[in-house]
Design an enzyme around this catalytic site. Structure first.
Site, mmCIF file in Angstrom:
data_model
loop_
_atom_site.group_PDB
_atom_site.id
_atom_site.type_symbol
_atom_site.label_atom_id
_atom_site.label_comp_id
_atom_site.label_asym_id
_atom_site.label_seq_id
_atom_site.Cartn_x
_atom_site.Cartn_y
_atom_site.Cartn_z
ATOM 1 N N SER A 290 -2.656 -0.258 5.244
ATOM 2 C CA SER A 290 -2.097 -1.044 4.474
ATOM 3 C C SER A 290 -3.121 -1.610 3.589
ATOM 4 O O SER A 290 -2.863 -1.989 2.355
ATOM 5 C CB SER A 290 -1.624 -2.355 5.264
ATOM 6 O OG SER A 290 -0.547 -1.672 6.252
ATOM 7 N N HIS A 348 -4.926 -7.160 3.807
ATOM 8 C CA HIS A 348 -4.036 -6.796 2.311
ATOM 9 C C HIS A 348 -4.664 -7.664 1.258
ATOM 10 O O HIS A 348 -4.870 -6.734 0.354
ATOM 11 C CB HIS A 348 -2.570 -7.266 2.819
ATOM 12 C CG HIS A 348 -1.747 -6.859 3.650
ATOM 13 N ND1 HIS A 348 -0.458 -7.002 3.824
ATOM 14 C CD2 HIS A 348 -2.185 -5.876 4.339
ATOM 15 C CE1 HIS A 348 -0.082 -6.258 4.823
ATOM 16 N NE2 HIS A 348 -1.106 -5.403 5.230
#
Length: 393
Positions: A290, A348
């Site tokens: 991610s 992230h």
């Protein structure tokens, strides 16, 4: 009628026979008079042996030996739960395997090695990408005429129908350059996902394919965890986003530069996750691509903010790439501030900020300054080729 006397002047009575159950005692014959109580007798010492004690025989019928009572713990002690059960179990995330037990908080100096590894690996990745691009251009020029000759032979050669190799080549040639580039990354992620299904590999996977600043291994998981997924849904979602943005990011950066950015983004985002975990004291293993995919998404949205995007399940709702990037950054910032633990929001954010920084400043600072390295590599290759040719003559 007096009872007969035995030795030492003791009176003797006929010995009663043992009776079974609850049957009444049998009547004796006339040869002797039975005592009124058939189940007990007593004897009293007389004369010189007065020190003897009275013997009392009691029947077994009607008496039971009392069973020993088991001591029950007091109610206060029984109500106290064990120490292991008193501690509440930490919440488990569905995208991550259950973490192994790790005690103690690591010191802050453990972040020095990950920082040096992130800087060194990023420089090595971009240097290798520059050399790779040089070698690819050189090989492309050398094989240009050979490729043209092979295409001419394929045209005049009769085609085989139903050839599986031809079908695979046709499918591969129809892919864009970006899709061909990310195919290897997707294959690596699928391979690592299969390794998680092997019980004998769990210890190795926890050590080297999950990132945690309190773990024994610090540097290698920063890269390997980028290719690691424990949940099938997690892997499928990440690979779908990577496949969707592959053509845009490769056309923007090129194949070699994209690989360097992707690998460096995985390491940098993991380091940001390390810093956040050390600051908050919440140590949980993280894994997944991610962080690197957020770099790809942020780079494309920064360069093309007016591009239209849509969600796969809701294609009727469209929005601009710039709005999507702002919403993602706001969501991860709120998750990091509020302590949400379903995603690694610090990774992230680190990946998104790295992607925005690279397409804005990093491309000019790093990639456009690769010329000295490429020249040094070219001179080294030329000298080695010359020496090899002289020896062969």
């Amino acid at each position: 009628m007096a009872a007969p006397r035995g030795r030492a002047g003791l009176r003797q009575f006929p010995r009663p026979r043992p009776q079974d159950g609850c049957r009444p005692p049998r009547k004796r014959s006339a040869g002797g008079e039975a005592p009124k109580m058939a189940w007990w007798c007593w004897a009293r010492a007389a004369g010189p042996r007065a020190h003897r004690l009275t013997v009392l025989l009691e029947p077994r019928r009607g008496f039971r030996r009392a069973r020993p009572r088991t001591e029950e713990p007091p109610p206060a002690a029984a109500a106290e739960p064990p120490a292991a059960e008193a501690r509440p179990a930490p919440p488990r995330r569905s995208l991550c395997p259950p973490p192994p037990a790790r005690a103690g908080r690591p010191p802050a100096r453990r972040l020095v090695r990950p920082l040096l590894f992130a800087v060194g690996f990023t420089g090595t990745a971009f240097g290798a990408a520059a050399i790779w691009q040089y070698e690819a251009l050189k090989a492309r020029v050398q094989t240009y005429f050979e490729g043209a000759r092979a295409d001419w032979l394929d045209r005049i050669r009769p085609q085989k129908r139903g050839d599986f190799r031809k079908q695979v080549n046709s499918w591969w040639n129809n892919l864009t350059e970006g899709q061909r580039t990310v195919t290897g990354i997707i294959a690596a992620n699928v391979f690592v996902f299969c390794l998680w299904r092997l019980p004998g590999m769990r210890r190795i996977m926890f050590t080297y394919f999950t990132s945690d600043p309190s773990s024994r291994a610090l540097c290698s998981p920063m890269l390997l965890s980028t290719f690691s997924h424990f949940s099938l849904f997690h892997m499928a979602a990440n690979m779908y986003v990577l496949w969707s943005f592959s053509s845009s990011i490769v056309s923007l950066l090129g194949c070699e530069q994209f690989i360097a950015v992707y690998l460096s983004a995985g390491v940098v985002s993991t380091f940001v996750s390390y810093v956040a975990k050390m600051a908050t004291g919440k140590f949980e293993p993280s894994l997944g691509a991610s962080g690197a995919i957020m770099t790809v998404l942020a780079a494309v949205c920064t360069k093309m903010p007016e591009a239209k995007l849509a969600i796969i399940f809701l294609p009727m709702f469209t929005f601009t790439a710039g709005s999507a990037l702002k919403a993602i950054i706001a969501f991860d910032t709120a998750g990091l501030a509020l302590g949400w633990r379903f995603f690694d929001h610090a990774a992230h954010l680190g990946g998104a900020l790295f992607g925005m920084w690279y397409v804005t400043y990093g491309h000019e600072l790093i990639w456009k300054n690769r010329e000295p390295l490429v020249k040094a590599w070219h001179e080294m290759r030329t000298k080695n080729t010359g020496k090899g040719g002289g020896r062969s003559n």
